[in-house]
Design an enzyme around this catalytic site. Structure first.
Site, PDB file in Angstrom:
ATOM      1  CE  LYS A 178       5.230   0.176   5.959  1.00 24.36           C
ATOM      2  NZ  LYS A 178       5.557   0.214   4.528  1.00 24.36           N
ATOM      3  CB  THR A 179       8.446  -4.070   2.594  1.00 18.54           C
ATOM      4  OG1 THR A 179       8.184  -2.677   2.821  1.00 18.54           O
ATOM      5  CG2 THR A 179       8.735  -4.285   1.121  1.00 18.54           C
ATOM      6  CG  ASP A 205       3.262  -0.308   1.890  1.00 20.56           C
ATOM      7  OD1 ASP A 205       3.023  -0.416   3.105  1.00 20.56           O
ATOM      8  OD2 ASP A 205       4.420  -0.164   1.444  1.00 20.56           O
ATOM      9  CD  GLU A 206       3.988   3.521   4.445  1.00 22.41           C
ATOM     10  OE1 GLU A 206       3.327   3.791   5.459  1.00 22.41           O
ATOM     11  OE2 GLU A 206       5.211   3.356   4.469  1.00 22.41           O
ATOM     12  NE  ARG A 256      11.292   6.594   9.887  1.00 18.36           N
ATOM     13  CZ  ARG A 256      10.538   5.560   9.585  1.00 18.36           C
ATOM     14  NH1 ARG A 256      10.752   4.895   8.470  1.00 18.36           N
ATOM     15  NH2 ARG A 256       9.580   5.142  10.386  1.00 18.36           N
ATOM     16  CD  GLN A 289       5.504   4.359  10.598  1.00 19.95           C
ATOM     17  OE1 GLN A 289       6.437   4.746   9.886  1.00 19.95           O
ATOM     18  NE2 GLN A 289       5.214   3.079  10.742  1.00 19.95           N
TER      19      GLN A 289
END
Length: 721
Positions: free
Chosen positions: A33-34, A219-220, A592, A250
């Site tokens: 996504k980044t 974002d997020e 992670r 998330q």
């Protein structure tokens, strides 16, 4: 310029090309996504010829902001004209320009840290004579809930039930707000709330920003709360080009107001929203993704998606059933030693847990194995007393109305000015403490003489013209003789002096990166900084809660404490919504990991002052793996005729040595330890015992460089000084 659209997959490209209108991208963990966000910014500028000045990108952490800024700078010219920041930093920037229009504040407002706010809350409740300890705890949580709700105070009080009188809650909130206004100060939540208030009371300010930001990227998005979501809607009112990237799987911050339903609300509030789904994972191996999918599919409040990867191979995650927390810690330590011998680095590895209380056994085992480690959630550098004192000195030059900072430093170094003197000063006319002592009309008052030296130094520093920021900071340290409060012959005091010098180094580093920045901007930076910004750096194993590592990745992850009541936490048992959040937390922990994943649970664990038998976490059953005890592992090794290398032999030899050492320690007489005693620890250095549990086994010790540590007194290698 490092700008290559061919590096994006088909789903990423489809989302990127949809430049107009509202776009919602549900991006699974590790799905790039980044990369999508940064390439979209570059596409808007390079291909659509959008002025960088007209782009706003909002992230949730300082680390994510820095990463995005660095990536974008490699792709486009004039990247510094793009607003890339966290919600809080964005709001500070807006408020510095126009907060004066709200009245009661000016642009030099102080941003109170969490500890500052706690101090104000304590003072407010004392002044209102609210002495009940339960009320104090409830008030802090109710204050936070109110500020994150986006409601007016009247609406909040009428819609939120509480075991205490909500009129008292409202009265305390108003008193708290008045105190902050008097100090020209805002807390973290106020940064968002005052920006919304500014937009509502001054429509021209909102019009300026909503017209300027033609393209907004968030974002997020699943972590936005009601206030943050409202800010996005307000800023998008003119152009409506919002690109929201998030993953409801998330969302792990509902306890601080985050609402993953905003992902669903987005499609309702922004007409003709285009929705795209990213499922290809670039981080983890296929076996790790399989267990992640197995866990999260048990949640019902989610958009259906399944992570996949084109990576070939990968090791199956291992579940270990430890006898107790010591056995669990030895399992982790032994495996870390083998990983290091096989080429991994310490900062490739993370130990993740649901609650910080589990960290003690790992500290002990890692000290025995000489494994460098860093525990996050402990004492921050900027929270050390000597540093907080220095920051308070600097704050009063930016904001003379900051009575909280003034009260903190006026008797440091010692000036024989106590609370009684400040109480008299408080009653002496109008204005802040500093405004009063600088007012010439009070010079004849006997009280004035106590502040004479301070006033002279403050005036000298205020009127002097220093060529750069670091020179001014050094002058404040020297002219107020801050180092004189410490004895260089005392090792603890020497460390405090070194910390002050380290602070000056951080000012110089900031100055080099921001040559035109002011003292206010430097103070803003350190107040909004987080101790988790440095996770995964510095050649040490990371020990952290799952919440602290959101958005990060490690080659090797150990998820420990997988027992009912621990992970998932017990309070979630009676709430399906909370249980689903616990499962999302587990999903975040699993994803992670890039290459190796270890999971562990104990048959018996000492926690909350008692040793209890534990049930394995329900999440273990959902993984689709088989739990393995130590004996089973050894039997499998024998069956496969695996020859242990030298490091393997060392693992079991050192385990036996640790057990023998542990037995010796358990015989140690803990009655020799007393509160107030000075002790020395081979890793943490000198410290002072500030608390000992009733059974005498657990002690809280404050170490100068490491903050407060809770150690088992019968196990910790402590020397009484």
């Amino acid at each position: 310029m490092n700008y290559n659209l061919s590096s994006l997959n088909e789903q990423q490209l489809q989302a990127l090309y949809q430049t107009e209108g509202a776009v919602l991208v549900t991006a699974g963990a590790g799905s790039g996504k980044t990369k999508l966000l940064t390439h979209r910014i570059a596409f808007l500028i390079n291909e659509k010829h959008v002025n960088p000045y007209n782009i706003l990108a909002i992230t949730f952490t300082n680390k994510a902001t820095k990463e995005m800024q660095e990536r974008v700078a490699q792709m486009v010219p004039n990247a510094d004209r793009i607003w890339i920041s966290t919600f809080h930093s964005m709001c500070v920037r807006i408020l510095r320009m126009d907060i004066y229009r709200l009245g009661s504040y000016n642009k030099n407002f102080t941003i109170f840290s969490e500890s500052d706010s706690e101090k104000v809350i304590k003072k407010v409740l004392e002044e209102l004579n609210f002495k009940d300890e339960k009320f104090k705890k409830v008030f802090s949580s109710q204050l936070s809930a109110y500020k994150n709700s986006g409601q007016t105070l009247d609406n909040f009080l009428s819609t939120h039930a509480c075991e205490f009188n909500m009129n008292d809650i409202g009265k305390a909130i108003l008193h708290y707000e008045d105190y902050l206004k008097k100090n020209n100060a805002l807390d973290f939540d106020d940064l968002l709330l005052k920006t919304i208030a500014l937009f509502r009371q001054c429509p021209d300010v909102l019009e300026y920003y909503s017209d300027r930001f033609q393209y907004i990227l968030v974002d997020e998005f699943q972590d936005t709360n009601a206030v943050q979501y409202l800010l996005v809607k307000m800023l998008a009112k003119n152009h409506g080009n919002v690109f929201a990237v998030g993953d409801e799987d998330q969302c792990i911050y509902s306890w601080r107001g985050a609402n993953f339903q905003n992902i669903f609300n987005f499609r309702r509030d922004f007409k003709d929203t285009k929705v795209f789904k990213l499922e290809q994972n670039y981080r983890s191996s296929a076996p790790i993704l399989q267990v992640a999918n197995n866990v999260i599919k048990h949640n019902s409040s989610r958009l259906e998606k399944k992570l996949w990867t084109d990576k070939v191979g990968g090791e199956q995650p291992i579940i270990y059933n430890a006898y107790d927390e010591r056995d669990e810690a030895l399992f982790v330590a032994g495996n870390i030693e083998k990983l290091i011998n096989n080429g991994y680095k310490y900062d490739d590895i993370a130990i993740l847990m649901r609650i910080n209380a589990l960290s003690r056994s790992f500290e002990e085992a890692f000290l025995s194995y000489n494994i460098p480690h860093r525990i996050y959630g402990g004492f921050k550098f900027y929270e050390r007393n000597e540093i907080r004192n220095l920051i308070a000195y600097l704050r009063i030059f930016v904001n003379p109305k900051d009575d909280v900072s003034f009260a903190r430093i006026i008797n440091f170094p010692k000036r024989s000015i106590g609370e009684g003197t400040l109480a008299k000063l408080e009653k002496l006319g109008e204005g802040s403490f500093i405004e009063k002592i600088l007012d010439a009309k009070f010079e004849s008052d006997a009280l004035f003489k106590k502040f004479a030296d301070f006033i002279q130094t403050y005036k000298e520093l205020s009127s002097a013209n220093y060529s750069n920021l670091s020179d001014f900071v050094v002058a404040v340290i020297d002219k107020f003789r801050l180092k004189s409060a410490f004895n260089v012959a005392n090792e603890e005091d020497l460390n405090r002096i070194l910390n002050i010098e380290q602070f000056v180094s951080s000012v110089k580093e900031f100055e080099a990166l921001n040559p035109k920045a002011s003292l206010a901007e430097f103070l803003e930076m350190i107040t909004l900084s987080s101790d988790t910004d440095q996770i995964g750096e510095g050649g040490a194993v990371t020990i952290a809660t799952v919440h602290a590592v959101k958005g990060l990745e490690f080659k090797v992850v150990f998820i420990v404490g997988l027992e009912e009541g621990v992970f998932p936490i017990s309070r979630a048992f009676n709430s399906s919504a909370e249980l689903e959040e616990e499962r999302r937390l587990m999903y975040v922990a699993i994803t992670r990991a890039e290459e190796k994943l270890f999971l562990s649970h104990c048959t018996k664990r000492y926690l909350y002052s008692s040793s209890q038998y534990q049930m394995p976490s329900r999440f273990i059953r959902e993984l689709g793996l088989v739990s393995t005890s130590k004996k089973t592992l050894e039997r499998k090794i024998e069956q496969k005729n695996v020859q242990f290398n030298e490091s393997g032999k060392q693992f079991f030899n050192r385990e036996e040595m640790f057990k023998e050492e542990k037995t010796k320690r358990e015989e140690k007489d803990v009655s020799v330890y007393k509160v107030g005693q000075k002790v020395n620890h081979p890793r943490f250095g000198e410290g002072e015992i500030v608390y000992i549990s009733e059974d005498g086994l657990v002690g809280d010790i404050i170490f100068e460089d490491f903050g407060k540590k809770s150690l088992m007194l019968n196990l910790a290698p402590l020397e009484i000084l």
